[in-house]
Design a protein around this motif. Structure first.
Motif, PDB file in Angstrom:
ATOM      1  N   VAL B 281       0.847  -1.194   0.000  1.00  0.00           N
ATOM      2  CA  VAL B 281       0.000   0.000   0.000  1.00  0.00           C
ATOM      3  C   VAL B 281       0.882   1.243   0.000  1.00  0.00           C
ATOM      4  O   VAL B 281       1.900   1.286   0.687  1.00  0.00           O
ATOM      5  CB  VAL B 281      -0.941  -0.015   1.232  1.00  0.00           C
ATOM      6  N   GLY B 282       0.517   2.208  -0.829  1.00  0.00           N
ATOM      7  CA  GLY B 282       1.279   3.442  -0.892  1.00  0.00           C
ATOM      8  C   GLY B 282       2.333   3.445  -1.980  1.00  0.00           C
ATOM      9  O   GLY B 282       2.849   4.487  -2.344  1.00  0.00           O
ATOM     10  N   PHE B 285       2.185   0.827  -8.694  1.00  0.00           N
ATOM     11  CA  PHE B 285       2.101  -0.492  -9.313  1.00  0.00           C
ATOM     12  C   PHE B 285       1.958  -0.268 -10.825  1.00  0.00           C
ATOM     13  O   PHE B 285       0.979   0.339 -11.271  1.00  0.00           O
ATOM     14  CB  PHE B 285       0.853  -1.194  -8.748  1.00  0.00           C
ATOM     15  N   ALA B 286       2.936  -0.725 -11.613  1.00  0.00           N
ATOM     16  CA  ALA B 286       2.922  -0.433 -13.052  1.00  0.00           C
ATOM     17  C   ALA B 286       2.188  -1.526 -13.837  1.00  0.00           C
ATOM     18  O   ALA B 286       2.399  -2.713 -13.591  1.00  0.00           O
ATOM     19  CB  ALA B 286       4.348  -0.312 -13.579  1.00  0.00           C
ATOM     20  N   ILE B 287       1.305  -1.099 -14.724  1.00  0.00           N
ATOM     21  CA  ILE B 287       0.628  -2.036 -15.623  1.00  0.00           C
ATOM     22  C   ILE B 287       1.373  -1.969 -16.946  1.00  0.00           C
ATOM     23  O   ILE B 287       1.435  -0.915 -17.583  1.00  0.00           O
ATOM     24  CB  ILE B 287      -0.846  -1.649 -15.810  1.00  0.00           C
ATOM     25  N   VAL B 288       1.977  -3.083 -17.317  1.00  0.00           N
ATOM     26  CA  VAL B 288       2.857  -3.078 -18.488  1.00  0.00           C
ATOM     27  C   VAL B 288       2.238  -3.944 -19.585  1.00  0.00           C
ATOM     28  O   VAL B 288       1.881  -5.108 -19.359  1.00  0.00           O
ATOM     29  CB  VAL B 288       4.251  -3.638 -18.108  1.00  0.00           C
ATOM     30  N   PRO B 297      -0.528   3.497 -11.277  1.00  0.00           N
ATOM     31  CA  PRO B 297      -1.256   4.156 -10.182  1.00  0.00           C
ATOM     32  C   PRO B 297      -0.686   3.747  -8.817  1.00  0.00           C
ATOM     33  O   PRO B 297      -0.037   2.715  -8.698  1.00  0.00           O
ATOM     34  CB  PRO B 297      -2.674   3.614 -10.351  1.00  0.00           C
ATOM     35  N   VAL B 298      -0.955   4.597  -7.839  1.00  0.00           N
ATOM     36  CA  VAL B 298      -0.533   4.296  -6.463  1.00  0.00           C
ATOM     37  C   VAL B 298      -1.549   3.333  -5.846  1.00  0.00           C
ATOM     38  O   VAL B 298      -2.758   3.494  -6.019  1.00  0.00           O
ATOM     39  CB  VAL B 298      -0.465   5.601  -5.630  1.00  0.00           C
TER      40      VAL B 298
END
Lengths: 316, 516
Positions: B281-282, B285-288, B297-298
């Protein structure tokens, strides 16, 4: 017409002395084949898309094609080095592009993108439509060429093995040497006529080989039969007799196959007429080589062995 | 030889009738769906359509596996509290040097117990200078390559089905190729684009500490952003794999303009996604997707339901296509189109018309020739010829073979060969008649002698064309197939059917002379 035949092809019981002209036949064939080989190296075969790689787009425009307009449309899509030429009717154009060499990265992707660009360019011309769009990468074309040649080579070997197995060594070698001579002449024919050498042409050449083999097997079959029947006849005479006996079949078959392929050559459309012309050429070559090449070769090779026990053959 | 038993006659006629029945599906509509209805398919050159030859990028399959192995090695060593230096990937495996020589044995032990995808997939060995090497076995690599193609075919099929193409044919060719045939699609641009995307979606944690550093530290990669400029450092380790998706759809982004792609994980994916988000959390997180960061997004809290959304400022078409690609699954490796042939419908129609007319003209010429030169026996040969055409069509229908232009040429050549067989018989009979044999003796001897020749010449042709079929590709194959079938039907129609006609005529009329 419904019972007795109306016509006869060859008068009954011909006695033509073919072996008398054997050296003329062999010499003519050798000259033609050598000339064909020279043509093969210079100027060489016109390789089709399959073996050269590249892009070919055929399009039909509304009304007679205006090459300048087409070139301008291609230029606006950043397609360069395009060969634009007419083919078939006045409305039809053929656009050729060379693809980037396969040493460059992404050449396949660029080739594919080029096809799409050509399509977009044609779409900007009013009423124009794409009839055919082919793109073959450089590596694939090399592979197709290799496979095509492999198919030719393997067929020749199979024919050799079969005739050897069914007849004798001399028959097999004479047949295959003759086939190779036929093959070179077909290549010479392709060079002169500028028909594009592609996969369909490989099929045509294989057809010629198959047809020509068929012809030789029939003559050889008769030679073998006569060898058993006339134990003391000189080989030259025996071969002449065999050719004369099968002459009417040889010519009859050649004529029917010729007739069957002729409409295809004349009206079969762009994709088939090249094939059919090569076949017509092959029928003539294959038929004549059975008589003037394969038989004399058999005589030269088998004079000693096939008639070892007979008296020496009469010199003509 | 001259006696033709009723049973034999019945079977010859029976075969011809069955052939005729098998031809029917090509000419009339299927009366009831319960009837088997096999017909000849028209090749793309006759009906229009596209042919694509795709090549699976095997180098990328191998590189992928090596990258995975390196990652797996790192994770294993870290988990075991072991250190390493110079972790590197070579052409066939991964090498590293233990932190201290004391750790060599624990290293080997930990690595040897790593799970393998295939038994015996890799070997762990101690190399020169204390180095430890993990080598992938060539067999496992081959198996993996084979699987990659199989999997690619499945994905290609799903993607193409999603475009609504009718009757696409997807087949494997050789070791690393896939043939896609799309009847009726004369411009394959959209399909090419769909197939040109790997659609591999992965989720990675962002390495915020590495932002701004020139050289990314070990285990971190710089990936380009899909929108706008710049790169983002992310950990190479795949936290959640898009392969665990069960569904994806496009919808309007609720938080403002543009379109979003919604996705749902299966239970494994949902579990992993929940675990990772809970623990981080915090963090970002990369969507590749295909090695490009779509968004990062965080993480605001644990996401446990297995649902997620990507909002990348897509257009409707982009969102729909991404959803389509995610649903169909990722390709294990990129596919390259290496050959493309498309034929517009009008050219196909022109070709078939020209080819058909020419074939018909050739057929008529042959029939006239045979009638003129061989009279009654010529007509028998013509009947055999017609039966030959029917039987060829029947067998091609039974195989549901594809008829191409060269195939049509092959049929024509078969007619020539069939005529030849009949000419051989007729000429032989003539010869025997000329030798002064009686009608019966002439027919008998003629048949017998001609049969040997016919078998010899056809067997040679058969061999050549079987070879052609085995080694040929594309048009050459279709051509060889037609001729191979044609030789078989030719032997049947000349040696059995035309002989039967002649023998029956003889038995009926008992002529003293033959009409040859």
């Amino acid at each position: 017409m419904f019972d007795r035949p109306l016509l006869r092809f060859v008068p009954r019981g011909t006695k033509i002395n073919f072996m008398r002209g054997r050296f003329i036949g062999l010499a003519t064939s050798a000259v033609l084949s050598i000339a064909s080989l020279i043509l093969f190296f210079h100027p060489g075969l016109t390789l089709g898309l399959d073996f050269r790689g590249g892009i070919v787009v055929e399009a039909r425009t509304q009304g007679p094609a205006d090459f300048n307009v087409i070139r301008a449309a291609l230029a606006s899509e950043h397609v360069s080095a395009a060969g634009v030429q007419s083919f078939g009717g006045p409305d039809d154009v053929l656009i050729r592009l060379d693809t980037p060499p396969d040493s460059e990265p992404d050449h396949e992707a660029r080739t594919q993108a080029m096809v799409d660009s050509v399509r977009h360019a044609i779409a900007t011309l009013p009423g124009a439509q794409v009839l055919r769009a082919d793109a073959v990468g450089a590596s694939v074309s090399r592979e197709l060429f290799r496979n095509g040649m492999l198919a030719l080579g393997i067929s020749l070997l199979m024919i050799l093995a079969y005739i050897w197995f069914r007849f004798e060594w001399e028959f097999a070698v004479s047949a295959v040497v003759t086939l190779v001579l036929d093959l070179t002449k077909a290549i010479g024919f392709l060079v002169i006529t500028h028909f594009e050498f592609d996969l369909v042409m490989v099929a045509a050449i294989l057809t010629i080989l198959g047809y020509s083999t068929n012809d030789k097997v029939v003559v050889y079959d008769r030679v073998r039969e006569n060898l058993r029947k006339y134990r003391t006849m000189p080989l030259a005479e025996l071969i002449d007799l065999s050719i004369n006996e099968t002459l009417s079949r040889t010519l009859g078959t050649s004529c029917t196959v010729f007739l069957a392929a002729l409409p295809l050559a004349l009206f079969g459309g762009a994709s088939l007429s090249g094939f059919a012309w090569v076949m017509l050429f092959g029928i003539v070559v294959g038929t004549s080589s059975s008589i003037f090449i394969a038989a004399p070769l058999l005589l030269l090779m088998g004079e000693k062995r096939l008639r070892r026990d007979a008296r020496p053959p009469a010199r003509s | 030889m001259m006696y033709y038993s009723r049973l034999r006659m019945a079977s010859v006629i029976g075969v011809c009738l069955i052939g005729l029945a098998l031809c029917l599906p090509n000419f009339i509509r299927q009366p009831s769906p319960s009837l088997p209805w096999r017909q000849i398919h028209l090749g793309l050159d006759l009906r229009g359509g596209s042919y694509l030859l795709l090549q699976v990028d095997m180098a990328s399959v191998a590189a992928d596996r090596l990258r995975g192995l390196q990652d797996q090695t790192r994770q294993t060593l870290l988990k075991a509290g072991l250190g390493y230096r110079n972790l590197a990937t070579g052409p066939r495996g991964v090498t590293f040097t233990p932190r201290t020589p004391d750790e060599t044995q624990p290293d080997l032990k930990a690595l040897r117990s790593m799970p393998m995808n295939v038994p015996g997939e890799f070997r762990v060995e101690q190399g020169d200078g204390g180095q430890i090497a993990l080598t992938l076995s060539p067999d496992a690599a081959r198996q993996r390559a084979y699987d990659a193609v199989t999997q690619s075919i499945e994905i290609v099929r799903r993607r193409i089905d999603a475009t609504g193409a009718i009757d696409p044919e997807i087949t494997r060719q050789g070791e690393d190729r896939i043939i896609v045939e799309l009847p009726g699609i004369s411009d394959p641009e959209r399909v090419k684009n769909l197939l040109g995307t790997t659609a591999k979606m992965t989720f990675h944690l962002v390495a915020d500490s590495a932002i701004g550093s020139a050289v990314p530290p070990a285990g971190v990669e710089m990936l380009p952003m899909s929108e706008g400029q710049g790169t983002l450092p992310v950990f190479s380790h795949v936290d959640v794999d898009g392969a665990d998706l069960t569904n994806a759809s496009a919808s309007v982004d609720p938080d403002g303009g543009g379109w979003a792609v919604n996705f749902t994980f299966d239970s494994t994916g949902a579990q992993e996604f929940g675990d990772v988000t809970r623990a981080n959390v915090g963090k970002r997180f990369a969507i590749v997707l295909d090695n490009k960061v779509i968004e990062a997004p965080v993480i605001r809290g644990a996401i446990t339901g297995g649902n997620g959304q990507i909002t990348g400022g897509f257009s409707a078409q982009q969102a729909t296509d991404i959803a389509l690609l995610l649903r169909a699954g990722a390709l294990p490796a990129p596919l390259n189109v290496i050959e493309q042939r498309s034929i517009g419908p009008s050219l196909g129609a022109d070709s078939i018309r020209a080819g058909g007319y020419s074939l018909a003209a050739g057929f008529v010429l042959v029939i006239a020739f045979m009638a003129l030169f061989y009279g009654r026996f010529g007509w028998y040969a013509n009947m055999a010829l017609l039966a030959n055409l029917v039987l060829m069509t029947a067998i091609l229908s039974l195989f549901e073979a594809t008829l191409t232009l060269p195939g049509m040429a092959g049929m024509l050549l078969t007619l020539g060969m069939a005529v030849d067989a009949n000419i051989l018989i007729n000429e032989r009979i003539r010869e025997e008649v000329a030798r002064g044999r009686s009608a019966l003796q002439a027919m008998q001897a003629g048949f017998e002698r001609a049969t040997a020749t016919i078998v010899d010449s056809n067997a040679t042709a058969l061999l050549a064309h079987v070879m052609l079929f085995v080694f040929g590709t594309g048009p050459v194959r279709g051509f060889a197939l037609t001729i191979t079938i044609g030789i078989v039907t030719t032997l049947f129609t000349t040696l059995l059917l035309s002989r039967m006609l002649m023998v029956r005529w003889y038995a009926r009329t008992r002529p003293s002379t033959l009409p040859v």
